[in-house]
Scaffold this active site. Structure first.
Site, mmCIF file in Angstrom:
data_model
loop_
_atom_site.group_PDB
_atom_site.id
_atom_site.type_symbol
_atom_site.label_atom_id
_atom_site.label_comp_id
_atom_site.label_asym_id
_atom_site.label_seq_id
_atom_site.Cartn_x
_atom_site.Cartn_y
_atom_site.Cartn_z
ATOM 1 N N HIS A 30 20.152 27.346 14.146
ATOM 2 C CA HIS A 30 20.342 26.723 12.835
ATOM 3 C C HIS A 30 21.808 26.398 12.594
ATOM 4 O O HIS A 30 22.699 27.086 13.084
ATOM 5 C CB HIS A 30 19.729 27.560 11.693
ATOM 6 C CG HIS A 30 20.465 28.797 11.310
ATOM 7 N ND1 HIS A 30 19.849 29.884 10.746
ATOM 8 C CD2 HIS A 30 21.779 29.128 11.377
ATOM 9 C CE1 HIS A 30 20.745 30.816 10.482
ATOM 10 N NE2 HIS A 30 21.914 30.389 10.853
ATOM 11 N N GLU A 67 16.847 25.453 9.456
ATOM 12 C CA GLU A 67 16.112 26.279 10.404
ATOM 13 C C GLU A 67 15.277 25.399 11.347
ATOM 14 O O GLU A 67 15.034 24.227 11.037
ATOM 15 C CB GLU A 67 15.173 27.222 9.636
ATOM 16 C CG GLU A 67 15.889 28.202 8.706
ATOM 17 C CD GLU A 67 16.463 29.414 9.421
ATOM 18 O OE1 GLU A 67 17.015 29.281 10.529
ATOM 19 O OE2 GLU A 67 16.367 30.526 8.860
ATOM 20 N N ASN A 69 18.993 31.119 16.297
ATOM 21 C CA ASN A 69 17.870 30.201 16.526
ATOM 22 C C ASN A 69 18.304 28.734 16.493
ATOM 23 O O ASN A 69 17.486 27.843 16.400
ATOM 24 C CB ASN A 69 16.766 30.448 15.495
ATOM 25 C CG ASN A 69 17.243 30.231 14.065
ATOM 26 O OD1 ASN A 69 18.388 29.829 13.838
ATOM 27 N ND2 ASN A 69 16.384 30.490 13.097
HETATM 28 P P1 PGA Z 1 27.401 34.321 12.040
HETATM 29 O O1 PGA Z 1 26.331 33.314 11.431
HETATM 30 O O2 PGA Z 1 28.702 33.604 12.043
HETATM 31 O O3 PGA Z 1 27.371 35.476 11.082
HETATM 32 O O4 PGA Z 1 26.913 34.679 13.415
HETATM 33 C C1 PGA Z 1 26.268 32.014 11.848
HETATM 34 C C2 PGA Z 1 25.114 31.318 11.192
HETATM 35 O O5 PGA Z 1 24.078 31.967 10.970
HETATM 36 O O6 PGA Z 1 25.227 30.124 10.916
#
Ligand code: PGA
Length: 244
Positions: free
Chosen positions: A138, A143, A136
């Site tokens: 973030h 968020e 999303n």
């Molecule tokens: P991920 O998470 O490396 O496990 O895809 C990235 C994040 O949520 O910042």
């Protein structure tokens, strides 16, 4: 913003590790901002190999992790404290007192946010910030929101983020609903920022980060305003920006 497209996950991880090691060679007391998640795991592995081969010395390096869950004890295997120690810190010669991770078990979480923010100000600014990116948009646990929140704060995690992270917890119900995260101002004050992304499932996210509106509804979009930010992407994650 610079974009570096490499063949695959191994290559982006190696590239990021070399960049961290080179930055430490140039500035042994580097202040380093660090992420958790699936993406940086291989970068940490590569850095441990570089360290074991004698090519990097972490003895004066200072680290600040970007975020931590609220309510998970350090020893819980899903805490970012455990993640960082298991994947990185216990394999290298960093000094304990130079490692900083928000305390998600603090009695007064608001005070903990202020303490963490002040510590970054005192020891910082962060020289090199490594980031992942959530589906999303973030960064850290910032968020999507109506506003860019500048300082370290408490974030209520979205359902989407909790779903994505439930793979580690076994069930959605076990994923904490809140976290402490550095704010976007703190992140943007870093002298240099590297964002890593890998895999086709991140292609849409990267497209929005690179070409979409700059908006707190998609927090990573703010990185386009930073003067020294590089996205290091594998071909799959870059798949949609290459075509447009
Ligand atoms: P991920 O998470 O490396 O496990 O895809 C990235 C994040 O949520 O910042």
């Amino acid at each position: 913003m610079n974009i570096l497209i490499m063949r695959d996950y191994n290559e982006i991880s190696r590239q990021a590790a070399l960049l961290v090691a080179a930055s430490i060679a140039l500035k042994p007391n580097l202040v380093l901002g660090l992420p958790t998640g699936r993406t940086p795991i291989r970068m940490y592995k590569e850095l441990v190999v570089i360290y074991k081969n004698g090519f990097v010395n972490f003895s004066d390096v200072v680290t600040f992790n970007i975020d931590e869950y609220i309510g998970l004890p350090r020893e819980n295997p899903n805490s970012f404290y455990s993640y960082m120690h298991n994947n990185f810190f216990r394999h290298i010669n960093i000094k304990k007192e130079n490692i900083h991770i928000p305390n998600g078990m603090a009695k007064d979480i608001k005070k903990e946010c202020v303490r963490y923010e002040n510590l970054i100000r005192k020891k910082g600014p962060i020289d090199l910030m490594i980031l992942g990116i959530g589906y999303n948009g973030h960064i850290g646990f910032n968020e999507p929101s109506d506003e860019f929140i500048p300082e370290t704060h408490v974030e209520v995690l979205t359902e989407r983020t909790r779903m994505a992270n439930s793979r580690y917890f076994g069930s959605l119900a076990k994923v904490p609903s809140e976290a402490i995260t550095m704010g976007l101002g703190t992140i943007m004050h870093s002298k240099k920022i590297i964002l890593l992304a890998s895999g086709r499932d991140k292609a849409e996210t990267i497209l929005r980060a690179v070409k979409g509106n700059i908006t707190p509804r998609f927090p990573a979009s703010i990185l386009r305003l930073h003067r020294d930010c590089t996205f290091i992407l594998d071909r799959d994650a870059a798949g949609l920006i290459k075509k447009k």
